[in-house]
Design a protein around this motif. Structure first.
Motif, PDB file in Angstrom:
ATOM      1  N   ALA A  25       0.727  -1.233   0.003  1.00  0.00           N
ATOM      2  CA  ALA A  25       0.181  -0.088  -0.304  1.00  0.00           C
ATOM      3  C   ALA A  25       0.773   1.235  -0.077  1.00  0.00           C
ATOM      4  O   ALA A  25       0.106   2.209  -1.005  1.00  0.00           O
ATOM      5  CB  ALA A  25      -1.034  -0.354   0.996  1.00  0.00           C
ATOM      6  N   LEU A  26       1.881   1.429   0.981  1.00  0.00           N
ATOM      7  CA  LEU A  26       2.745   2.462   0.912  1.00  0.00           C
ATOM      8  C   LEU A  26       3.919   2.578  -0.613  1.00  0.00           C
ATOM      9  O   LEU A  26       4.144   3.530  -1.697  1.00  0.00           O
ATOM     10  CB  LEU A  26       3.971   2.222   2.135  1.00  0.00           C
ATOM     11  N   MET A  27       4.120   2.048  -1.118  1.00  0.00           N
ATOM     12  CA  MET A  27       5.188   1.845  -2.054  1.00  0.00           C
ATOM     13  C   MET A  27       5.094   0.814  -3.625  1.00  0.00           C
ATOM     14  O   MET A  27       5.436   0.211  -3.778  1.00  0.00           O
ATOM     15  CB  MET A  27       6.915   1.266  -1.344  1.00  0.00           C
ATOM     16  N   GLY A  28       3.625   0.266  -3.241  1.00  0.00           N
ATOM     17  CA  GLY A  28       2.942  -0.032  -4.541  1.00  0.00           C
ATOM     18  C   GLY A  28       2.733   0.283  -5.636  1.00  0.00           C
ATOM     19  O   GLY A  28       3.042   1.800  -5.469  1.00  0.00           O
ATOM     20  N   LYS A  29       2.406  -0.173  -6.807  1.00  0.00           N
ATOM     21  CA  LYS A  29       1.661   0.729  -8.438  1.00  0.00           C
ATOM     22  C   LYS A  29       0.613   2.377  -8.024  1.00  0.00           C
ATOM     23  O   LYS A  29       0.574   2.667  -8.654  1.00  0.00           O
ATOM     24  CB  LYS A  29       1.938  -0.224  -9.411  1.00  0.00           C
ATOM     25  N   SER A  30      -0.082   1.186  -7.005  1.00  0.00           N
ATOM     26  CA  SER A  30      -1.416   1.795  -6.935  1.00  0.00           C
ATOM     27  C   SER A  30      -1.581   3.147  -6.370  1.00  0.00           C
ATOM     28  O   SER A  30      -2.203   3.680  -6.191  1.00  0.00           O
ATOM     29  CB  SER A  30      -2.088   0.931  -5.862  1.00  0.00           C
ATOM     30  N   ALA A  31      -0.342   3.208  -5.004  1.00  0.00           N
ATOM     31  CA  ALA A  31      -0.386   4.526  -4.844  1.00  0.00           C
ATOM     32  C   ALA A  31       0.578   5.641  -5.524  1.00  0.00           C
ATOM     33  O   ALA A  31       2.042   5.343  -5.581  1.00  0.00           O
ATOM     34  CB  ALA A  31       0.333   4.383  -3.430  1.00  0.00           C
ATOM     35  N   TRP A  32      -0.350   6.528  -6.481  1.00  0.00           N
ATOM     36  CA  TRP A  32       0.685   7.980  -6.895  1.00  0.00           C
ATOM     37  C   TRP A  32       1.820   7.855  -5.880  1.00  0.00           C
ATOM     38  O   TRP A  32       2.489   8.216  -7.018  1.00  0.00           O
ATOM     39  CB  TRP A  32      -0.349   8.408  -7.321  1.00  0.00           C
ATOM     40  N   TYR A  33       1.769   8.273  -5.132  1.00  0.00           N
ATOM     41  CA  TYR A  33       2.895   9.243  -4.151  1.00  0.00           C
ATOM     42  C   TYR A  33       4.150   8.621  -3.944  1.00  0.00           C
ATOM     43  O   TYR A  33       5.159   8.914  -2.980  1.00  0.00           O
ATOM     44  CB  TYR A  33       2.326   9.775  -2.855  1.00  0.00           C
ATOM     45  N   SER A  34       4.354   7.003  -4.403  1.00  0.00           N
ATOM     46  CA  SER A  34       5.426   6.305  -3.980  1.00  0.00           C
ATOM     47  C   SER A  34       6.790   6.454  -4.097  1.00  0.00           C
ATOM     48  O   SER A  34       7.256   6.592  -3.729  1.00  0.00           O
ATOM     49  CB  SER A  34       4.628   4.738  -4.092  1.00  0.00           C
ATOM     50  N   VAL A  35       6.564   7.038  -5.333  1.00  0.00           N
ATOM     51  CA  VAL A  35       7.415   6.973  -5.750  1.00  0.00           C
ATOM     52  C   VAL A  35       8.446   8.770  -5.473  1.00  0.00           C
ATOM     53  O   VAL A  35       9.657   8.669  -4.153  1.00  0.00           O
ATOM     54  CB  VAL A  35       8.082   7.392  -7.586  1.00  0.00           C
ATOM     55  N   PRO A  36       7.417   9.301  -5.535  1.00  0.00           N
ATOM     56  CA  PRO A  36       8.283  10.822  -4.894  1.00  0.00           C
ATOM     57  C   PRO A  36       8.418  10.722  -3.203  1.00  0.00           C
ATOM     58  O   PRO A  36       9.920  10.941  -2.805  1.00  0.00           O
ATOM     59  CB  PRO A  36       7.313  12.038  -4.649  1.00  0.00           C
ATOM     60  N   LEU A  37       7.479   9.545  -2.246  1.00  0.00           N
ATOM     61  CA  LEU A  37       7.754   9.439  -0.825  1.00  0.00           C
ATOM     62  C   LEU A  37       8.765   8.808  -1.158  1.00  0.00           C
ATOM     63  O   LEU A  37      10.141   9.242   0.086  1.00  0.00           O
ATOM     64  CB  LEU A  37       6.617   8.297  -0.774  1.00  0.00           C
ATOM     65  N   SER A  38       9.066   7.841  -1.851  1.00  0.00           N
ATOM     66  CA  SER A  38      10.565   7.177  -1.772  1.00  0.00           C
ATOM     67  C   SER A  38      11.782   8.238  -2.166  1.00  0.00           C
ATOM     68  O   SER A  38      13.307   7.718  -1.143  1.00  0.00           O
ATOM     69  CB  SER A  38      10.491   6.160  -2.719  1.00  0.00           C
ATOM     70  N   ILE A  39      12.029   8.783  -2.407  1.00  0.00           N
ATOM     71  CA  ILE A  39      13.312   9.496  -2.545  1.00  0.00           C
ATOM     72  C   ILE A  39      13.525  10.351  -1.561  1.00  0.00           C
ATOM     73  O   ILE A  39      14.397  11.147  -1.501  1.00  0.00           O
ATOM     74  CB  ILE A  39      12.677   9.931  -4.094  1.00  0.00           C
ATOM     75  N   LEU A  40      11.681  11.442  -1.149  1.00  0.00           N
ATOM     76  CA  LEU A  40      12.228  12.367   0.092  1.00  0.00           C
ATOM     77  C   LEU A  40      12.591  11.467   1.371  1.00  0.00           C
ATOM     78  O   LEU A  40      13.670  12.041   2.270  1.00  0.00           O
ATOM     79  CB  LEU A  40      10.446  12.388   0.296  1.00  0.00           C
ATOM     80  N   ILE A  41      12.023   9.871   1.485  1.00  0.00           N
ATOM     81  CA  ILE A  41      12.940   9.048   2.560  1.00  0.00           C
ATOM     82  C   ILE A  41      14.290   9.047   1.628  1.00  0.00           C
ATOM     83  O   ILE A  41      14.836   8.488   3.523  1.00  0.00           O
ATOM     84  CB  ILE A  41      11.725   7.977   3.147  1.00  0.00           C
ATOM     85  N   GLY A  42      14.072   8.540   1.298  1.00  0.00           N
ATOM     86  CA  GLY A  42      15.757   8.063   0.440  1.00  0.00           C
ATOM     87  C   GLY A  42      16.871   9.176   0.870  1.00  0.00           C
ATOM     88  O   GLY A  42      18.378   9.414   1.187  1.00  0.00           O
ATOM     89  N   ILE A  43      16.265  10.337   0.341  1.00  0.00           N
ATOM     90  CA  ILE A  43      18.349  11.434   0.383  1.00  0.00           C
ATOM     91  C   ILE A  43      18.301  11.277   1.690  1.00  0.00           C
ATOM     92  O   ILE A  43      19.692  11.837   2.127  1.00  0.00           O
ATOM     93  CB  ILE A  43      17.302  13.072   0.170  1.00  0.00           C
TER      94      ILE A  43
END
Length: 345
Positions: free
Chosen positions: A252-270
């Motif tokens: 649910a957090l990082m799957g395809k269906s969550a449109w925000y998953s990609v920008p969220l993952s970048i913000l978490i990673g930096i």
């Protein structure tokens, strides 16, 4: 004296070749060893959160370390042929798009990490390497390196490894090219242009192969000694996620269906700091738990290519507008990669 050195080099060469079958036997039996320890020695119940967490940890730590030892040994031998001075000289005088491509390819092939940003940057500027070409190298070197490639092959297979390499290469090429087009040289700290880095003469072409084997062994001691703790921490986090994090939550957090998953993952990673060796085991578990490939690649690229400590280091040689341009351009490239691969796969 010379004869004594030659005998020592031959012994190290023999030792290196004798250790290869030992390496293979250990690597091929890691799963059996971890199962034996958990099921027979510790006598833990199968399927529990704790037992599966420990099983993952006991299996992955030596697996990652064995892969690293082998590839870093090879990289050490390559390093004996290909010095930083040769890299700098190869890039000097190159410009426009072809220069960015060459710089990114050299970044992939050479064993330099983001920790080398300042001395490399100084050397490139002094040698007349264009700013955009320099950034293509500095982006590709930590993001797409031999450690990441080998570990990705071992954990995910050739397909994912090739995808990661190609996308990292494209980001490095186009980000560096765009930075060059924007003509941001005025945002380099003034003192950088006043520094003259010394031209170090090297005699790497005169080494015999036994000496290169020694360089490979010394490189293993140096690099593994510096990063083994990151590996253990990364695998420990991955093991905890493997044993305790529910699959539906991660999907649910990082799957395809969550449109925000990609920008969220970048913000978490930096804000995170890790290298390929530390972050790839975590990414392996994220995908296993339901995270999409594009989101996972975006997370890994942001941790390796846009880490906060690297940005702090670059602050010593770059002014804030150039740093913001660097972060924004690279982040945009990573964002595109994440969305594209979430759409394709």
């Amino acid at each position: 004296m010379i004869k004594s050195i030659q005998i020592t080099n031959r012994k190290q060469l023999l030792l290196a070749f004798l250790l290869l079958p030992v390496w293979y036997l250990l690597y091929a039996n890691l799963q059996n060893i971890s199962d034996f320890l958990i099921d027979t020695v510790f006598q833990m119940q199968k399927g529990t959160h704790l037992s599966e967490t420990l099983r993952f940890f006991i299996f992955e730590v030596p697996k990652v370390l064995l892969l690293l030892v082998l590839i870093i040994f090879g990289v050490g031998i390559i390093r004996s042929y290909f010095s930083p001075e040769k890299t700098r000289n190869a890039l000097a005088g190159k410009s426009t798009f072809m220069g960015n491509i060459l710089a990114a390819l050299l970044g992939i092939l050479t064993p330099f990490c983001s920790c080398s940003a300042i001395p490399l940057f100084l050397g490139f500027v002094e040698a007349g390497v264009p700013l955009g070409v320099t950034f293509s190298f500095l982006i590709a070197a930590p993001m797409v390196n031999e450690i990441a490639l080998i570990m990705l092959v071992g954990l995910f297979g050739w397909k994912t490894a090739i995808i990661y390499t190609l996308t990292g290469l494209l980001i490095a090429v186009f980000a560096g090219y765009l930075i060059g087009v924007l003509k941001l040289e005025k945002y380099i700290q003034a003192w950088v242009f006043e520094v003259k880095t010394g031209q170090t003469s090297t005699d790497e072409t005169k080494m015999n192969f036994s000496h290169r084997i020694k360089v490979g062994l010394d490189t293993v001691k140096e690099i593994v000694g510096k990063i083994w703790l990151y590996i253990v921490i990364g695998v420990a986090i991955g093991a905890a996620a493997h044993g305790y994090v529910p699959e539906d939550y991660m999907a649910a957090l990082m799957g395809k269906s969550a449109w925000y998953s990609v920008p969220l993952s970048i913000l978490i990673g930096i804000p995170m700091y890790s290298n390929a060796a530390g972050i790839i085991p975590i990414v392996s578990v994220l995908i296993e738990k339901g995270a999409s490939l594009g989101t996972s690649l975006a997370f890994m690229m942001s941790v390796i290519g846009l880490s906060l400590p690297e940005i702090i280091i670059l602050k010593k040689v770059l002014k804030m507008p150039l740093i913001l341009a660097f972060v924004g351009i690279v982040a945009a490239g990573i964002l595109c990669v994440g969305f594209i691969f979430n759409f394709i796969y």
